[in-house]
Design a protein around this motif. Sequence first.
Motif, mmCIF file in Angstrom:
data_model
loop_
_atom_site.group_PDB
_atom_site.id
_atom_site.type_symbol
_atom_site.label_atom_id
_atom_site.label_comp_id
_atom_site.label_asym_id
_atom_site.label_seq_id
_atom_site.Cartn_x
_atom_site.Cartn_y
_atom_site.Cartn_z
ATOM 1 N N CYS A 176 1.847 9.802 -12.728
ATOM 2 C CA CYS A 176 3.048 10.567 -13.466
ATOM 3 C C CYS A 176 4.198 10.769 -12.459
ATOM 4 N N PHE A 177 3.894 11.243 -11.357
ATOM 5 C CA PHE A 177 4.871 11.158 -10.322
ATOM 6 C C PHE A 177 5.733 9.953 -10.038
ATOM 7 N N ALA A 178 4.838 8.792 -10.063
ATOM 8 C CA ALA A 178 5.686 7.508 -9.803
ATOM 9 C C ALA A 178 6.606 7.254 -11.148
ATOM 10 N N GLY A 179 6.250 7.579 -12.225
ATOM 11 C CA GLY A 179 6.782 7.374 -13.299
ATOM 12 C C GLY A 179 8.074 8.098 -13.362
ATOM 13 N N LEU A 180 8.154 9.232 -12.751
ATOM 14 C CA LEU A 180 9.385 10.126 -13.001
ATOM 15 C C LEU A 180 10.303 9.768 -11.717
ATOM 16 N N VAL A 181 9.693 9.378 -10.560
ATOM 17 C CA VAL A 181 10.561 8.839 -9.581
ATOM 18 C C VAL A 181 11.256 7.537 -10.088
ATOM 19 N N ASN A 182 10.705 6.628 -10.717
ATOM 20 C CA ASN A 182 11.058 5.392 -10.910
ATOM 21 C C ASN A 182 12.488 5.641 -11.847
ATOM 22 N N LEU A 203 0.590 4.388 -3.131
ATOM 23 C CA LEU A 203 0.516 3.184 -3.764
ATOM 24 C C LEU A 203 1.390 3.254 -5.008
ATOM 25 N N TRP A 204 1.153 4.209 -5.799
ATOM 26 C CA TRP A 204 2.055 4.505 -7.102
ATOM 27 C C TRP A 204 3.634 4.586 -6.605
ATOM 28 N N VAL A 205 3.670 5.321 -5.800
ATOM 29 C CA VAL A 205 5.245 5.823 -5.321
ATOM 30 C C VAL A 205 5.886 4.189 -4.723
ATOM 31 N N ALA A 206 5.054 3.586 -3.977
ATOM 32 C CA ALA A 206 5.712 2.285 -3.594
ATOM 33 C C ALA A 206 5.646 1.325 -4.805
ATOM 34 N N LYS A 207 4.885 1.392 -5.683
ATOM 35 C CA LYS A 207 5.220 0.333 -6.957
ATOM 36 C C LYS A 207 6.444 1.067 -7.820
ATOM 37 N N LEU A 244 13.864 2.169 0.126
ATOM 38 C CA LEU A 244 12.667 2.717 0.752
ATOM 39 C C LEU A 244 11.437 1.794 0.498
ATOM 40 N N SER A 245 11.483 0.970 -0.448
ATOM 41 C CA SER A 245 10.215 0.407 -0.808
ATOM 42 C C SER A 245 9.382 -0.456 0.177
ATOM 43 N N THR A 246 10.416 -1.056 1.155
ATOM 44 C CA THR A 246 9.809 -1.774 2.132
ATOM 45 C C THR A 246 9.159 -0.786 3.036
ATOM 46 N N ALA A 247 9.537 0.192 3.519
ATOM 47 C CA ALA A 247 8.688 1.164 4.486
ATOM 48 C C ALA A 247 7.443 1.604 3.776
ATOM 49 N N LEU A 248 7.553 1.727 2.480
ATOM 50 C CA LEU A 248 6.057 2.131 1.818
ATOM 51 C C LEU A 248 5.048 1.051 1.724
ATOM 52 N N THR A 249 5.702 -0.212 1.353
ATOM 53 C CA THR A 249 4.756 -1.542 1.227
ATOM 54 C C THR A 249 4.252 -1.705 2.673
ATOM 55 N N ASP A 250 5.217 -1.460 3.574
ATOM 56 C CA ASP A 250 4.511 -1.874 5.061
ATOM 57 C C ASP A 250 3.586 -0.933 5.357
ATOM 58 N N LYS A 251 3.674 0.276 4.921
ATOM 59 C CA LYS A 251 2.490 1.388 5.124
ATOM 60 C C LYS A 251 1.053 0.639 4.580
ATOM 61 N N LEU A 252 1.218 0.032 3.409
ATOM 62 C CA LEU A 252 0.320 -0.397 2.710
ATOM 63 C C LEU A 252 -0.297 -1.581 3.444
ATOM 64 N N PHE A 253 0.343 -2.487 3.907
ATOM 65 C CA PHE A 253 -0.031 -3.558 4.870
ATOM 66 C C PHE A 253 -0.882 -3.241 6.063
ATOM 67 N N ALA A 254 -0.249 -2.079 6.573
ATOM 68 C CA ALA A 254 -0.873 -1.442 7.793
ATOM 69 C C ALA A 254 -2.389 -0.978 7.464
ATOM 70 N N CYS A 304 -3.097 -5.497 -6.276
ATOM 71 C CA CYS A 304 -3.253 -5.773 -7.568
ATOM 72 C C CYS A 304 -2.595 -4.909 -8.582
ATOM 73 N N VAL A 305 -2.617 -3.554 -8.140
ATOM 74 C CA VAL A 305 -1.769 -2.649 -8.923
ATOM 75 C C VAL A 305 -0.595 -2.644 -8.917
ATOM 76 N N LEU A 306 -0.042 -3.013 -7.373
ATOM 77 C CA LEU A 306 1.487 -3.123 -7.243
ATOM 78 C C LEU A 306 2.021 -4.328 -7.852
ATOM 79 N N MET A 307 1.333 -5.336 -7.932
ATOM 80 C CA MET A 307 1.741 -6.633 -8.638
ATOM 81 C C MET A 307 1.455 -6.957 -10.105
ATOM 82 N N SER A 308 0.469 -6.389 -10.608
ATOM 83 C CA SER A 308 0.421 -6.482 -12.026
ATOM 84 C C SER A 308 0.917 -5.353 -12.865
#
Lengths: 1013, 159
Positions: free
Chosen positions: A740-746, A785-789, A798-808, A824-828
């Motif tokens: 829900c948070f992610a949906g609103l932010v998007n 994860l959801w905010v990154a998506k 800012l998305s790069t910073a977040l996905t970098d965290k996921l890589f880490a 999988c969540v991120l890409m599908s």
Amino acid sequence: MAADNSLLLGLVEEFVSGQVDSKATETASGVKTGQFTVLQLVEALGLSLTSSQPHTRARGVQLLSQVLQECYSCLSEKEVEVLIAFYENRLKDHYVITPHVLQGLKALTKCSVLPPGSAVSILRSIFQDVHVQSLMVAERSCVYNILIGLMESREEELKGLGADFTFGFVQSVDGERDPRNLLLAFQVARNIIHRGYDLGKFVEELFEVTSCYFPIDFSPPPNDPHGITQEDLILSLRNVLTGTSRFAEFLLPLIIEKLDSDVQSAKVDSLQTLAACGLTYSHKELAEFLPGLWSSIRREVFQTASERVESAGLSALGALTSSLSRSVLSSDSEDSLQVFLNLVLKDCQHHLCEPDLKLVWPSTKLLQAAAGASYRASLIVSAAVIPALLEQYNNRTQCAQRRTLLEVLQGFVQPTPFSRPADGVESVLVAFQQSLCGVVFSALVESSAGLQVTATRVLTALGQQPCLLAQADVEKAVDHLSRLILEEEDTQVSLAVVECSGALAHLHPKAFISRMIPRLKEEILSESNSAVRLRCVTAVASVSSQLSVVQESTPVLLQVLASAHTGSCSFSVEEVSAVCISLQRIAAHARDTEEIGRFFHSNIIPRLLGLALQAALQSRDSGHSSPLTDEAVLSALVPVISTACAALQSESASRMAAQVVSLFLDGDVSFLPENAFPSQIQLLQSQAESPSQLVCLLMACVCSLPRSVDIPEIDRLLVQLEDLICSCSHLFCYTFAAKCFAGLVNKRLAGEALDAVLERVLKRISVELENGSSSQRTQAFTLLLWVAKALLLRYHPLSTALTDKLFALLSDPELGSQAADGFCVLMSDSPDVLNRSCHADVRIMYRQRFFAENSSKLVEGFNSAEQEKKSCYLKALSHIVNNLPREVQLTELPALLPLLLEALSCPDREVQFSTLSCMQPVLLEPPEALRNQLEALFSRMLALTTSSDMKVRIASIRCVHALSRLPEHVVLPFRARVLKALAVCLDDRKRLVRNEAVAARGQWFLIGSPGGR
Amino acid sequence: MSGGTRLENANPLIFQRSGERLLTATDEDEDVADPIDDREIFDLIRSINDPEHPLSLEELNVVEQMRVNVSDEESTVSVEFTPTIPHCSMATLIGLSIKVKLLRSLPDRFKIDVHITPGTHASEDAVNKQLADKERVAAALENSQLLEVVNQCLYTRSM
């Protein structure tokens, strides 16, 4: 001036005797800049042009022609006239000069100041003095280009040449062999035909020189330097041959002759050409050849094993019929269409009386192709065929035969776009309406599933045409359909019945409201068995496409939910979920009909929210758990609400947002029906699990509204959601809160407000994640994860910073595997939030972009990771690659291949499986890069065919199967090895594996074997 | 098939195809071993193309499930096939296709017996003898023209 002169003489000298080709461009640029004139050039050339050596003369003319090609636009009319006279004269000169003369002429014909009469004189000289076919390819092409150019610019003059022009063209093209030139020649021929040039007495000659290439048999050379395909040649030749009806007397016998050929492509080409003729020819041209054409078409359709030949034959027959339907009847002759169709009927109709034999289908297809060509044709064919079929149906008693007959009938009942009656004209079937309905109703009570399915299709076809179902018949049909829904257990039949009900309910809603819905309602709410209930619920959804039906049907479904909640009638969770799915299907109609959307907004959604809230509060207070608190049911309610909300128009959408937000933030229950709720409810701050579960409904509502709708108090909402995520330990709750948070932010507009929210939440996430002992790490990761998506989808910086965290996090001991699955969540596409149907901000190609920016990070991370953590990287990689579009996979595969091969030998079965299933589609059209890795690929794939996991075995055998499609010479070396390895799988303990192995081994046996490919 | 040639049996009887085998829960269960049964063998051969018609052997009723017998424990398979007309010149070819299909699709522990349904073909014994003779089958498959026709019968268009 003198200096210029000597310069020019020098250039000419170097070009002519020095053989320096580059001097031509220098000369041309000199002329273009005005340094010297064409006249000066000709004077300078003087000696070379009059030399006694043909090669010197040729060189001289070449220089002049090359200069003219560059500067034809700056010539004056006078100059052009003189030059043309010169060039025409030179055509009579030595043969080594001709090519350059033609080049010069070509340049001159492009002049806009070409004097009147010169086009004709150029052509006369070419036709007279040049024997085109003894020239080289390039010069022949030059001649055709001159023709094409002049036809464009001097059409009137050329027409003045009369039939001589056609004759000249015929002579020059006769014997052409080069496909490039043929394309040009066909273009000239097409222009001659279509633009009304005089063919005179040369019709047959023109036909001869073009038709000698028919049917075209051309395979482009390997590596195909010119990009000419057989298809290009076929189409342009067909354009010529079918361009005029004057060719008919020559073309039609030729087609009949070529149809006897053994070559399949020749047959197909002939049939397609015949179909094209149908557009231009009338009865006059066709009459004489109809019996011959028909017997050829019939033979091809009856005997062929190829679908291409069959469909070409059918469309040829359709074209002939429609051409005959167009022709005007004269009073003294008989109706040519009738005569032709009698021929067709005579040969085909008796096969329809033998429903067990093979020819019943080809005959049906032929008759339907003829009937589908025009209204008149369908009238004639139906009048003959339908009574016969109805009689057959009544005489036969076996279900299989009746089914075939009914399937045949179905094709005649469904009109094609061409045979549809004009407005105000009766359908051809009106005369048979009674008996058709009788047959359909009798088939619906038969016991054979196949017969019933066909009957529902015929019923649908009848219902969709005006006047074919009387009111009484509609009611009878609805009764039959209701009975089948209640009684029929065969899945195929009930699927067909439901589909038919849906189609008919759209056209006759009243009958369904009065006769079907009450019966279904009774059945659903009585203590019947679960399968019947499910069928009824599905049927209710599929008939509800009109508002009037929706108003009757949705209360039934809501009543199910209500009685499931109160426990007055026992419903399983599965049944309640099925009701939700049906509601969602009804909600989907709101997209087309605004009233349905409003109805959902004012009635259905408040009642759904009310029920869910009651259930939640009851379970918190009394511990009684109603099915409406079940996670499966709640997840099924989400799409109902989000589908309806996504379709709301702006005004109701804003009201919806305000109502829901105040419900969740302030406990304002005023818009809910049966207002019997306690006054202080804190849905988002509740410690108990069941009220906070309802956050999924909040998400369904606020995240799917159109982007233009402002969500009131969004900041307070975001804060409360964030707190809920970080304080809640229940997976269902915090995941939906994060979504829900992610949906609103998007959807939120970019700006300071958004930046502040993001800054705060990122800080909180980092704190929780860095605290290794924190119990809230998983929650923080889910939010991350959801905010990154959400940010990735809208290309937020800012998305790069977040996905970098996921890589880490991939190398994190606790969260590594979750992080890998997170990709999988991120890409599908997520089904319930952040997708296009709920108006999320999704940029195109975000996956490709993400992949392009991050694949190297992944590879680096993999290389530097410790051995036991490598599998997380591979899993993440296979998730990412799996979700990329095919084209990108194909181009990226070479770079990733080493890593993917590594993934195949990784012991983690999940990684193996997802890598295999990502490679299989790529292997169907394998890129070049794969060829060098075949050895490694085969050894790994074949090793996996004996894996202990059945899924992996199946996937690897499929990949091996796919590899059989590589070119023969590439895979032949592996054949013996693959066959041996697959022989083991033939004795696998699981049948599904054996089936794959049989299919794959069968294909591999065909490699390198005659008749194989 | 060219325009000039006539088919031996231009308008044969067509039979309905049986549906796909239904998946059961045990099929997906890793721990249960599925034995090779009659239906599985029938599924292997029912989709073989007829050499003359664009139809499968099942549609022409040349093979039927009741004429297939398999014993997984004893590793034996026996298939009877019924030519559409008693003088069908394609009988040997059809038998050969069935045999080759089974040879390619079954583990080599199986003994494969393919023969004509008794009483349905004029030269039944001769054909049965040819099909039972290992060396003659092997020799037939050395013949590239014969192999080509067999491969075309076994070619599946799917995928």
